[in-house]
Write a protein that holds these residues in place. Structure first.
Motif, short mmCIF file in Angstrom:
data_model
loop_
_atom_site.label_atom_id
_atom_site.label_comp_id
_atom_site.label_asym_id
_atom_site.label_seq_id
_atom_site.Cartn_x
_atom_site.Cartn_y
_atom_site.Cartn_z
N SER A 88 0.87 -1.19 0.00
CA SER A 88 0.00 0.00 0.00
C SER A 88 0.89 1.21 0.00
N TYR B 18 -15.22 -3.60 -1.06
CA TYR B 18 -14.33 -3.18 0.03
C TYR B 18 -13.18 -4.18 0.22
N GLY B 19 -12.07 -3.65 0.66
CA GLY B 19 -10.93 -4.48 1.04
C GLY B 19 -9.77 -3.58 1.37
N SER C 67 -12.66 1.07 -3.11
CA SER C 67 -11.38 1.62 -2.68
C SER C 67 -11.53 2.96 -1.96
O1 DLL Z 1 -8.31 0.19 -1.57
C1 DLL Z 1 -8.35 -2.20 -1.80
C2 DLL Z 1 -9.48 -2.08 -2.74
C3 DLL Z 1 -9.24 -1.90 -4.07
C4 DLL Z 1 -10.79 -2.21 -2.31
C5 DLL Z 1 -10.29 -1.83 -4.95
C6 DLL Z 1 -11.84 -2.14 -3.19
C7 DLL Z 1 -11.61 -1.96 -4.54
P1 DLL Z 1 -5.87 0.10 0.17
O2 DLL Z 1 -5.30 0.99 -0.87
O3 DLL Z 1 -4.95 -0.59 1.10
O4 DLL Z 1 -6.73 -1.04 -0.48
O5 DLL Z 1 -6.89 0.98 1.01
C8 DLL Z 1 -7.67 0.40 2.02
O6 DLL Z 1 -9.36 2.10 1.64
O7 DLL Z 1 -8.99 0.64 4.88
C9 DLL Z 1 -10.66 1.88 3.59
O8 DLL Z 1 -10.34 2.95 4.45
C10 DLL Z 1 -10.65 2.37 2.15
N1 DLL Z 1 -11.64 1.62 1.36
C11 DLL Z 1 -11.45 0.57 0.56
N2 DLL Z 1 -12.61 0.19 -0.02
C12 DLL Z 1 -13.57 1.02 0.47
C13 DLL Z 1 -14.99 1.15 0.27
C14 DLL Z 1 -7.82 -0.88 -1.29
N3 DLL Z 1 -15.65 0.37 -0.54
C15 DLL Z 1 -8.57 1.44 2.65
N4 DLL Z 1 -15.61 2.12 0.96
C16 DLL Z 1 -9.55 0.84 3.60
C17 DLL Z 1 -14.96 2.96 1.80
C18 DLL Z 1 -12.94 1.94 1.35
N5 DLL Z 1 -13.63 2.89 2.01
#
Ligand code: DLL
Length: 434
Positions: free
Chosen positions: A92, A236-237, A213
């Motif tokens: 990340s 989410y993830g 994301s």
């Molecule tokens: O954002 C993984 C991801 C990629 C999820 C694509 C969904 C689609 P990181 O960059 O590590 O991973 O960021 C994770 O982003 O702890 C949340 O705070 C926020 N986040 C991720 N999805 C959501 C969502 C990806 N659907 C961090 N709604 C997490 C709100 C989200 N916040």
């Protein structure tokens, strides 16, 4: 139409899910204790032996894992397998310090694709889907995570990656893209740019948006759906637990289904660390039940939500989490009041004359914290009419005060003047510690 990819996993009876989770929890605690020196030490210090996990409730005995723990063990200290078993590494970006790294074995990649396949199939992605992935390919987990899941259900995947918006739009028109994968803010920007370039929305075939994301309020989602004429779902993830694929909405859009056979989720009070009950709002904590490369026990996500175990109308029995309300570290404490950017967004998006782009600026003036909300005007607002602008400003201020419980200063920005984002939007500028 039956949109359940893996009936055995997604429609289990609650007692069976819990039985499977307990078996897997017992296994993963032992596995971490024996293979990750960080966990051997952490569990020893807490006086916990893997044999002490006899029920799911006993998870409370295990100490929490934090992002700092991952940073302290940068880059590969949290891995449970030797390097030659790792087939993929993601990380990340993070804003400060070392990134957090995650390593996958082949089995982890296969499980990830399976989890993703369930979520995209649940909203109609299949071999007729032509999907453009506008997440950045690279260390970020979003693009490759969705990519493998979508290929698994037979979709035609266009790995467009992020950036170059005009080219993205051209590909969409030329390739007949009918499904978009991006952040919500980028989905909105793509529509805005297309309009600016003079293309009619009829030239696009987009029907489904697998967004994620970052958060979307229902109001923002409505705008995105209206702009594209598509159905949008939330995914989410986070990279630490493997990326997207932990949970996502089904067609009911009544919470995000958690792939509970691979992830065990709890909600805690982030101050007292006490575990909260079903339906209570707090910070989500995740244990990866089947990860081989980098398993995590009770990882603190900092994301605020709540969980319900009620079966869903879609036929799935898996637990559902609410859309993320915000991050506990995104939450702004202003004059003693908790403010989430999502609250501001839901106010702005319901208003006439205001575009769905905004920025929150927090300052310390003397001993007082102040909040400024910069909002962007729509293009048809007559900028020369001072009284009209003043009226818009007063309306926004009063609505914000009702919802937030504190006064925010509203400044109006010219149409198209606020920054647009290709990845996650950065909406908060906290100047208090400068
Ligand atoms: O954002 C993984 C991801 C990629 C999820 C694509 C969904 C689609 P990181 O960059 O590590 O991973 O960021 C994770 O982003 O702890 C949340 O705070 C926020 N986040 C991720 N999805 C959501 C969502 C990806 N659907 C961090 N709604 C997490 C709100 C989200 N916040």
């Amino acid at each position: 139409m039956d949109l359940i990819w893996n009936k055995a996993a997604e429609t289990m009876k609650r007692a069976d899910i819990e039985k499977l989770q307990l078996e897997r929890l017992q296994h993963i605690v032992k596995y971490c204790y024996e293979n990750v020196p960080f966990y051997t030490k952490k569990l020893d210090e807490a006086g916990v032996k893997p044999e002490m996990i006899k029920t799911l409730e006993d998870i409370k005995l295990i100490p929490l894992t934090t992002k700092e723990d991952l940073r302290d063990n940068y880059p590969f200290g949290m891995l449970a397998v030797p390097q030659n078993k790792i087939v993929r590494i993601h990380a990340s970006s993070g804003t400060t310090g070392n990134p957090t790294v995650v390593g996958y074995t082949q089995k982890d990649i296969d499980v990830w694709a399976e989890d993703m396949a369930r979520l995209v199939y649940a909203v109609g992605a299949n071999s007729d889907t032509v999907v453009q992935i506008c997440f950045g390919y690279g260390l970020f987990t979003g693009a490759l995570g969705l990519h493998y899941g979508l290929e698994k259900v037979g979709a035609s995947v266009i790995p467009a990656s992020s950036g170059n918006t005009e080219k993205q739009l051209k590909l969409m028109r030329d390739f007949g893209t009918n499904c978009l994968v991006s952040t919500p803010s980028y989905a909105l920007y793509l529509a805005e740019k297309s309009k600016e370039l003079g293309f009619s929305m009829d030239e696009y075939k987009i029907r489904l948006g697998l967004l994620g994301s970052e958060g979307t309020t229902p109001e923002m989602r409505d705008q995105i759906e209206a702009a594209w004429g598509m159905f949008v779902t939330d995914n989410y993830g986070m990279s630490e637990i493997g990326g997207p694929g932990m949970s996502g909405e089904c067609m009911e859009r009544n919470g995000l289904h958690i792939n509970e056979d691979h992830f065990l989720c709890e909600i805690i009070n982030s101050q007292t660390l006490e575990v909260l009950g079903e339906g209570e709002v707090g910070e989500m904590v995740v244990t990866t039940l089947t990860k081989e490369g980098m398993p995590l026990l009770r990882y603190r996500t900092k994301d605020i939500t709540r969980i319900t175990y009620e079966p869903c109308r879609c036929g799935r029995t898996t637990a559902r989490m609410d859309k993320i309300k915000g991050r506990s570290d995104d939450m702004l404490k202003i004059r003693g009041v908790n403010v989430f950017p999502s609250q501001v967004e839901s106010v702005l998006i319901g208003l006439d004359d205001i575009a769905p782009h905004y920025q929150l600026i927090v300052r310390r003036e003397g001993f007082q914290d102040t909040l400024e909300v910069k909002v962007e005007l729509l293009e048809n607002v007559p900028l020369e009419k001072f009284s009209a602008l003043e009226k818009i400003q007063r309306t926004v201020e009063s609505k914000l005060q009702t919802v937030l419980g504190i006064k925010a200063k509203v400044t109006l920005a010219e149409p198209k003047s606020l920054e647009r984002f290709q990845g996650k939007a950065k909406r908060i500028l906290d100047l208090r510690n400068q």
